[in-house]
Write an enzyme that holds these catalytic residues in place. Sequence first.
Site, PDB file in Angstrom:
ATOM      1  N   ASP A 321       7.884  16.774  -7.752  1.00 26.88           N
ATOM      2  CA  ASP A 321       7.547  16.631  -9.174  1.00 26.88           C
ATOM      3  C   ASP A 321       8.246  17.669 -10.049  1.00 26.88           C
ATOM      4  OD1 ASP A 321       5.952  14.454  -8.579  1.00 26.88           O
ATOM      5  OD2 ASP A 321       4.112  15.633  -8.442  1.00 26.88           O
ATOM      6  N   ARG A 353      13.149   8.937 -12.759  1.00 24.50           N
ATOM      7  CA  ARG A 353      13.465  10.310 -13.185  1.00 24.50           C
ATOM      8  C   ARG A 353      14.869  10.770 -12.836  1.00 24.50           C
ATOM      9  NH1 ARG A 353       7.766  13.048 -11.752  1.00 24.50           N
ATOM     10  NH2 ARG A 353       6.668  12.282 -13.584  1.00 24.50           N
TER      11      ARG A 353
HETATM   12  C1  S3P Z   1       1.028  13.098  -5.082  1.00 19.40           C
HETATM   13  C2  S3P Z   1       2.111  12.863  -4.290  1.00 19.40           C
HETATM   14  C3  S3P Z   1       3.485  12.742  -4.774  1.00 19.40           C
HETATM   15  C4  S3P Z   1       3.625  13.235  -6.211  1.00 19.40           C
HETATM   16  C5  S3P Z   1       2.490  12.802  -7.089  1.00 19.40           C
HETATM   17  C6  S3P Z   1       1.163  13.277  -6.538  1.00 19.40           C
HETATM   18  C7  S3P Z   1      -0.298  13.194  -4.456  1.00 19.40           C
HETATM   19  O1  S3P Z   1       3.878  11.385  -4.716  1.00 19.40           O
HETATM   20  O2  S3P Z   1       4.857  12.815  -6.766  1.00 19.40           O
HETATM   21  O3  S3P Z   1       2.672  13.321  -8.395  1.00 19.40           O
HETATM   22  O4  S3P Z   1      -1.246  13.710  -5.073  1.00 19.40           O
HETATM   23  O5  S3P Z   1      -0.427  12.762  -3.300  1.00 19.40           O
HETATM   24  P1  S3P Z   1       4.400  10.726  -3.350  1.00 19.40           P
HETATM   25  O6  S3P Z   1       3.421  11.027  -2.327  1.00 19.40           O
HETATM   26  O7  S3P Z   1       4.493   9.260  -3.611  1.00 19.40           O
HETATM   27  O8  S3P Z   1       5.765  11.333  -3.133  1.00 19.40           O
END
Ligand code: S3P
Length: 442
Positions: A321, A353
């Site tokens: 992120d 992004r």
């Molecule tokens: C998150 C996992 C991430 C992240 C998201 C929050 C989470 O996504 O980008 O903002 O809380 O498990 P991905 O697991 O799809 O990479």
Amino acid sequence: MANHVYIKKKISPYNKTIQVSSDKSLSIRTVLLATQAVGITKISNLLESEDVLNTLKTIKKLGIKFKKIKNFYHIHGFGLNGFTPKNNTVINAGNSGTLGRLILSLLIKTDKKIKLIGDKSLSRRDFYRVIKPLRLFGANIKSKKNSLPITIEGTEFIRPINYLENIGSAQIKTACCFAALNSPGTTFIRARKSRNHTELLFKYLNIPIKIKSNKIFDLIEVKGLQQFNAFNYSIPGDISSSSFFIVLTLLSENSKIKILNVNINESRIGIIKILKMMNAKVSFTNKRIYKGEKTADIFVKSSKSLKPINCPASLNSSAIDEFLLIFLIAATKTNGISTFKNLEELNKKESPRLDLAIKFLRMIGIKVERNKNNIKIYGKSKLDLNGNYNIKNFLKDHRIFMMSCIAALTLGGSWKIHDKDSINTSFPKYLDILKNLGAEIN
Ligand code: S3P
């Protein structure tokens, strides 16, 4: 009311201590786990952003009662599969991929038909990543294009699964762990490394979980149908929200910042490792362990120029992120070429992004070369902008809005940045904290 901000002045030097909003991943996970626990869970410092408020609205629609008493959310759990929704209930995950994907995994056994919808951004995101394992568990899921809207109708015939999660997505891994809670027997997940808050919470809650790790994968075993008790949890600060201030300070002159009580879980601090490889002055003090999670205060000092980086793809998941900010640093604080590889997941976030970051960097005069999902950024430190910049049509992505404010406050030029309301998704107090540091934002 206007939904844009103007920034026309760089931020003046500051030396401040701040506290950022609470961690979003932990906020959503603790609320969802509270619904499956037996008794009243008390969560303090819950992030009160739209993604988490949508989580609360969702559990309410599914029959879970909660109330806020002082700083604590009291959530009444009835144990595993304890939702009592009406038939044809519609739940809305808004902008939150985490909520959308995780709530499905807790509904595999529901005896009612539930429809999941979301906002425009969430409706263009992939849900096949969770539909696939949840169907293996036996869930009854209907979706036209493997995206929202989705209807799920549970079944009694749930079975544990053996699953390879090869993307490095914590959302997919967590969906499997959550679905395992309501499945008989043991679920096995071989998961490419990603944030491990779910596993740490399971351990803390005494949910039977075993983990064997190697460098790239974790082999996770969860034994299902084991009730667990309600719990107390105080959510620490969010490293992703902190990162805007870390990068602001690195890009500013003669400034220092201390950010109190931030979650510094190894699987979340890719940005810190990357910045340190670039020689940035970032350190942790006051390190503690809270219910299995590491926390610390983060101290950052302005840095002169930094080194470009050949970023190891093994850090991608732990910085997923934060790449918009990492690109900004590589582009405007180093002289030389930085490379980043295998960034396909970046285009699957609240907005594409990777595409939008390249558009942004080129707009401020940075050369970027792209080969599929790999990019090269040609850094130009001492970039001093004096043009007009209009940040519009970036698909209301909260992280693009917040990164643009950091660029505007440190690079010069006159900026109009649209979609201010997007910050409500993850960090409603963002602009107030910037203003407290002395930023002039109108
Ligand atoms: C998150 C996992 C991430 C992240 C998201 C929050 C989470 O996504 O980008 O903002 O809380 O498990 P991905 O697991 O799809 O990479």
